[in-house]
Design an enzyme around this catalytic site. Structure first.
Site, PDB file in Angstrom:
ATOM      1  N   ASP A 180       2.373   2.666   2.659  1.00 46.09           N
ATOM      2  CA  ASP A 180       2.351   3.593   3.733  1.00 46.09           C
ATOM      3  C   ASP A 180       3.569   3.298   4.435  1.00 46.09           C
ATOM      4  O   ASP A 180       3.952   2.116   4.616  1.00 46.09           O
ATOM      5  CB  ASP A 180       0.824   2.871   4.393  1.00 46.09           C
ATOM      6  CG  ASP A 180      -0.350   3.503   3.968  1.00 46.09           C
ATOM      7  OD1 ASP A 180      -0.414   4.257   2.795  1.00 46.09           O
ATOM      8  OD2 ASP A 180      -1.485   3.109   4.479  1.00 46.09           O
ATOM      9  N   CYS A 203       0.904  -1.064   0.122  1.00 44.17           N
ATOM     10  CA  CYS A 203      -0.115  -0.076   0.080  1.00 44.17           C
ATOM     11  C   CYS A 203       0.778   1.286   0.006  1.00 44.17           C
ATOM     12  O   CYS A 203       0.510   2.319  -0.068  1.00 44.17           O
ATOM     13  CB  CYS A 203      -0.868   0.122   1.087  1.00 44.17           C
ATOM     14  SG  CYS A 203      -0.171   0.102   2.906  1.00 44.17           S
ATOM     15  N   CYS A 231      -2.676  -2.871   8.507  1.00 43.75           N
ATOM     16  CA  CYS A 231      -2.406  -1.510   9.113  1.00 43.75           C
ATOM     17  C   CYS A 231      -1.890  -1.490  10.562  1.00 43.75           C
ATOM     18  O   CYS A 231      -1.228  -0.910  11.275  1.00 43.75           O
ATOM     19  CB  CYS A 231      -3.706  -0.349   9.061  1.00 43.75           C
ATOM     20  SG  CYS A 231      -4.246  -0.551   7.338  1.00 43.75           S
TER      21      CYS A 231
HETATM   22 FE1  FES Z   1      -1.525   0.165   4.221  1.00 41.22          FE
HETATM   23 FE2  FES Z   1      -3.374   1.130   5.941  1.00 41.22          FE
HETATM   24  S1  FES Z   1      -3.792   0.678   3.807  1.00 41.22           S
HETATM   25  S2  FES Z   1      -1.389   0.740   6.225  1.00 41.22           S
END
Ligand code: FES
Length: 125
Positions: free
Chosen positions: A36, A34, A104
């Site tokens: 992040d 993702c 996450c």
């Molecule tokens: Fe990857 Fe939330 S979508 S940390």
């Protein structure tokens, strides 16, 4: 599954946001799928107790909410206890997360472990 009220609260008004100037343990982890990124700052005293924690998260709402509750949960804990924090405990504290958002919460547990490892390395110097 939608986000719970606790997730929304911790996303819109997260606790312990920001860099910590005098942190003695810093850990950063990312999730390649993702993109992040989560960075955790810890202040740990001479008895290996976490006296303060903060975070900077470039990520989704669940990642920010996970960072908020996870930092809150480890303040006052020993580094051993914090190192054992499971992502399931973070999910429970949030009242649940949608399945595709579980990773996450994993990021939060991993960032804390990375920060503790950094503290241990600094201590040895
Ligand atoms: Fe990857 Fe939330 S979508 S940390």
């Amino acid at each position: 599954m939608e986000y719970t009220d606790i997730v929304m609260e911790n996303f819109t008004c997260p606790k312990h946001v920001g860099e910590m100037e005098d942190a003695n343990g810093v850990g950063q982890v990312g999730n390649p799928s993702c993109g992040d990124i989560m960075k955790i700052f810890l202040k740990i005293d001479e008895n290996d107790i976490i006296t303060d924690a903060s975070f900077k998260t470039f990520g989704c709402g669940a990642a920010i909410a996970s960072s908020s509750v996870a930092t809150d949960m480890i303040i006052g804990k020993s580094i051993e206890e914090a190192n054992n924090l499971k992502n399931e405990e973070v999910v429970d504290a949030l009242g649940g997360l949608p399945t595709q958002k579980i990773h996450c919460s994993v990021l939060a547990a991993e960032a804390i472990q990375a920060a503790i490892l950094d503290y241990k390395k600094n201590k040895k110097k």
